[in-house]
Design a protein around this motif. Structure first.
Motif, PDB file in Angstrom:
ATOM      1  N   GLN A 139      -2.675  -6.903   7.597  1.00  0.00           N
ATOM      2  CA  GLN A 139      -2.576  -5.616   6.714  1.00  0.00           C
ATOM      3  C   GLN A 139      -0.814  -5.299   6.764  1.00  0.00           C
ATOM      4  O   GLN A 139      -0.171  -5.337   7.079  1.00  0.00           O
ATOM      5  CB  GLN A 139      -2.734  -4.561   8.046  1.00  0.00           C
ATOM      6  N   ARG A 145      -3.449  -5.543   1.579  1.00  0.00           N
ATOM      7  CA  ARG A 145      -3.834  -6.666   2.384  1.00  0.00           C
ATOM      8  C   ARG A 145      -2.517  -7.765   1.961  1.00  0.00           C
ATOM      9  O   ARG A 145      -2.325  -8.333   0.909  1.00  0.00           O
ATOM     10  CB  ARG A 145      -5.506  -7.623   2.829  1.00  0.00           C
ATOM     11  N   THR A 174       5.331  -5.338   6.157  1.00  0.00           N
ATOM     12  CA  THR A 174       4.556  -5.024   7.385  1.00  0.00           C
ATOM     13  C   THR A 174       4.544  -3.942   8.600  1.00  0.00           C
ATOM     14  O   THR A 174       5.287  -4.204   8.747  1.00  0.00           O
ATOM     15  CB  THR A 174       3.563  -5.896   7.739  1.00  0.00           C
ATOM     16  N   SER A 176       2.034  -3.180  10.510  1.00  0.00           N
ATOM     17  CA  SER A 176       1.205  -2.504  11.268  1.00  0.00           C
ATOM     18  C   SER A 176       1.627  -3.755  12.605  1.00  0.00           C
ATOM     19  O   SER A 176       0.554  -4.473  13.598  1.00  0.00           O
ATOM     20  CB  SER A 176      -0.408  -2.966  11.054  1.00  0.00           C
TER      21      SER A 176
END
Length: 241
Positions: A139, A145, A174, A176
């Motif tokens: 993610q 993505r 990212t 995440s």
């Protein structure tokens, strides 16, 4: 895609014979001939997508030298070669049973061998499907993505709550993942060298011990090595330097 084959055999005459046998089975093969562990190790570093390996187990009489079984164990640690066919061609070896049980070889042929038996084994191995490049699917930011081949990632840097993936095609971001959770998603040749850095050892070109920094191919940035990770890095690069 270039079809690379690696042959590891310390006997020059046997090496030349095996090379000829392999080339005669297919005209589109690129055969890399290696006489010792170091040559084979360097060939793996410099070339991609080997579709099978032909290895002699015993390489000379020096018990301190790495042999074909050591090399087989090395390639089995690399995810892209976990299931790549290995053909052992060897004389009487007290390590043959060990080789068969620990490295999951495709087949073995004892010396002196019949040329046709080698050709038949090569033809069968050429039918094996080749595994594609390993990809990371994570993610990114803003719900996007990130899908990228792991081999295109040179290093990963943690800054604040972001991870920065430095790749051949630029950077990816990212929020995440922690650097620890990201480390768990990566193949074994990615190495944590600092609390804020993970490096792809296939880009590794040198370690400046005095300044505790790592050099990566194609990058001017020097990657710091934390004291906690120093000895682990040394233990990995020392056998191959």
């Amino acid at each position: 895609m270039e079809k690379n084959i690696l042959i590891l055999e310390d006997d020059t005459a046997q090496l030349a014979k095996l090379e000829k046998l392999v080339i005669n089975t297919s005209s589109d093969l690129n055969v890399l001939c290696c006489k010792n562990y170091r040559e084979a190790f360097n060939s793996i570093k410099m070339h991609d997508s080997f579709i099978f390996f032909i290895l002699d187990i015993d390489l000379g009489d020096n018990p301190d030298s790495k042999d074909g079984l050591d090399f087989a164990r090395y390639i089995r640690l690399r995810p892209e070669y976990e299931f790549t066919p290995i053909l052992y061609i060897t004389g009487v070896s007290d390590r043959l049973e060990e080789a068969l049980t620990t490295t999951h070889c495709y087949e073995y042929i004892k010396k002196p061998y019949d040329d046709n038996s080698v050709k038949e084994a090569v033809i069968k191995m050429l039918r094996f499907p080749s595994s594609g490049p390993q990809k990371l699917d994570i993610q990114g930011i803003n719900g996007i993505r990130i899908r990228i081949e792991t081999e295109k990632i040179a290093y990963i840097e943690s800054i604040g709550h972001e991870l920065i993936l430095h790749t051949e095609n630029g950077i990816q971001l990212t929020k995440s993942y922690s650097i620890k959770s990201m480390e768990a998603l990566l193949p074994d040749h990615f190495l944590r060298c600092h609390k804020s850095y993970i490096i792809n050892m296939r880009y590794y070109t040198g370690f400046d011990i005095s300044n505790s920094t790592v050099h990566l191919s194609g990058y001017k940035e020097l990657i710091p090595v934390g004291r906690k990770y120093h000895n682990n890095l040394i233990s990995i690069i020392k056998p191959n330097c």
